[in-house]
Design a protein around this motif. Structure first.
Motif, PDB file in Angstrom:
ATOM      1  N   GLU A  86       0.827  -1.209   0.000  1.00 53.18           N
ATOM      2  CA  GLU A  86       0.000   0.000   0.000  1.00 53.18           C
ATOM      3  C   GLU A  86       0.861   1.259   0.000  1.00 53.18           C
ATOM      4  OE1 GLU A  86      -3.713   1.890   2.582  1.00 53.18           O
ATOM      5  OE2 GLU A  86      -2.691   0.057   3.225  1.00 53.18           O
ATOM      6  N   THR A  89       2.357   1.494  -3.326  1.00 49.37           N
ATOM      7  CA  THR A  89       1.341   1.939  -4.286  1.00 49.37           C
ATOM      8  C   THR A  89       1.084   3.429  -4.167  1.00 49.37           C
ATOM      9  OG1 THR A  89       0.293  -0.240  -4.163  1.00 49.37           O
ATOM     10  CG2 THR A  89      -1.033   1.559  -5.034  1.00 49.37           C
ATOM     11  N   GLN A  90       1.029   3.912  -2.953  1.00 42.97           N
ATOM     12  CA  GLN A  90       0.848   5.353  -2.783  1.00 42.97           C
ATOM     13  C   GLN A  90       2.018   6.141  -3.363  1.00 42.97           C
ATOM     14  OE1 GLN A  90       0.198   5.955   1.374  1.00 42.97           O
ATOM     15  NE2 GLN A  90      -1.865   5.011   1.392  1.00 42.97           N
ATOM     16  N   GLN A  93       1.730   5.948  -7.038  1.00 42.87           N
ATOM     17  CA  GLN A  93       0.673   6.849  -7.494  1.00 42.87           C
ATOM     18  C   GLN A  93       1.145   8.296  -7.492  1.00 42.87           C
ATOM     19  OE1 GLN A  93      -2.728   6.110  -5.050  1.00 42.87           O
ATOM     20  NE2 GLN A  93      -3.346   4.232  -6.169  1.00 42.87           N
TER      21      GLN A  93
END
Length: 387
Positions: A86, A89-90, A93
């Motif tokens: 996560e 992924t952040q 992103q």
């Protein structure tokens, strides 16, 4: 383990009559013992099976516990990996958003750069097309003024070279149109205006040398014999040497050979003088035929104005030629030719040469339109509309 239990039912194959032996009271304890043994065997087997099941159940519980612990460990590890994923992924992103912003900026800059390059290319092509069209129209006007196709051909060749250097595919039809126009203009028969103007200027300079039909003493030089022309140098030499001839038998003791030379010079001078006198006497009265009475009555003052009028008509013909008014120029040349035949001596070589030149001029002064580069202008207009 299963114990063999005897079947209490009598077999069908047993003999009908039992042998003699113990009675029913003796068989009952045996049947009860067998049943007990059977029950004991079944209980032992059930006990063994229960032990095996219990042992397997224990193994299963241990395995389940171990798997539960492994599952819990995997769950913890999965949660850790999920949290890491996560976070990654952040981060991805965030990086992707930054990359998208940069990509959008690069795309915007690229589109602006392409538009700028396209606008520059189009403006360059448009300027080239407009420049070529303007140069062709100027060359066409110059050709119409001069009457020569060379300025137009030179402008078309220069336009072809500029298009070849530009290397633009959309201008290829213009190149093909230029090639066709050059071939068509070169194949057209046009009058050479500069050469015709030079001929008119030469005729203007020769007007004063043309003898009139009633001129006295003008035909003699043209009708002299070749012998008389050949004797002129000898006559001049004799006339120059007659003045310094020594006297015969002089006190200076001149030799007889010198005396003979002096006598020969004197005789030659006397013969030349006599022939010159006779020729001048014959020129006092000359009989000739003049078909036009007004040519015979032409006074010297009128001859002067006649020559000036011929010069003016030749100059008018030259101006009309330069103004591309070929019919007017042809009319002036025809009028000069008629004046020559009417008032001037057509037996003179100068007049005959002038008549021949005027005849050739009259034949060459034919109204011919200069070919226009219509295909090239149409191709340039189509290229300008297709931007």
């Amino acid at each position: 383990m299963n114990a063999a239990v005897p079947d209490p039912t009598p077999s069908s194959s047993a003999p009908a009559a039992a042998p003699a032996g113990p009675g029913p009271a003796a068989d009952r304890p045996r049947a009860a013992n067998g049943l007990v043994l059977f029950v004991l065997a079944v209980a032992v087997v059930a006990l063994v099976m229960c032990g095996l099941l219990w042992q397997r159940l224990g193994f299963t519980q241990e395995e389940l516990a171990r798997r539960a612990r492994d599952a819990e460990a995997q769950v913890v590890e999965a949660r850790t990996l999920a949290s890491q994923a996560e976070a990654l992924t952040q981060e991805l992103q965030a990086r992707l958003s930054v990359a998208e912003v940069r990509l959008s900026e690069v795309s915007l800059q690229r589109s602006q750069l392409e538009e700028l390059m396209l606008s520059l290319s189009r403006s360059r092509d448009d300027n080239l097309v407009q420049d070529l069209e303007a140069s062709l129209r100027v060359a066409l006007q110059q050709g119409q003024l001069t009457g020569s196709a060379q300025p137009l051909i030179s402008a078309l060749q220069a336009a072809d070279q500029r298009i070849a250097r530009a290397a633009q595919p959309r201008l290829n039809p213009v190149q093909r149109a230029i090639a066709r126009d050059i071939d068509r203009i070169r194949g057209a028969a046009l009058a050479d205006i500069p050469a015709l103007a030079n001929q008119l200027d030469e005729l203007v300079r020769q007007v004063d040398a043309w003898p009139t039909a009633n001129a006295v003493g003008q035909a003699a030089p043209a009708t002299r014999t070749r012998a008389a022309v050949a004797r002129e140098p000898a006559v001049e030499a004799a006339a120059s040497g007659a003045g310094d001839a020594p006297a015969p038998g002089g006190a200076d003791g001149t030799a007889p050979g010198a005396w003979q030379q002096a006598v020969a010079r004197w005789n030659a001078w006397w013969s030349a003088t006599w022939e010159h006198t006779l020729r001048q006497a014959r020129d006092l009265v000359r009989v000739s035929r003049i078909d036009q009475p007004e040519a015979a009555l032409l006074a010297p003052e009128q001859a002067f104005f006649l020559r000036e009028n011929i010069k003016l008509q030749l100059l008018n013909a030259r101006l009309a030629l330069l103004a591309r008014q070929l019919p007017a120029s042809q009319a002036d040349v025809l009028a000069v030719e008629n004046l020559l035949r009417r008032y001037f001596d057509t037996r003179s070589p100068a007049v005959n040469n002038a008549l021949g030149s005027l005849g050739r001029l009259r034949r060459d002064l034919v109204a011919q339109d200069l070919p226009r580069p219509d295909e090239t202008l149409a191709a340039l207009a189509a290229a300008a509309r297709g931007r």
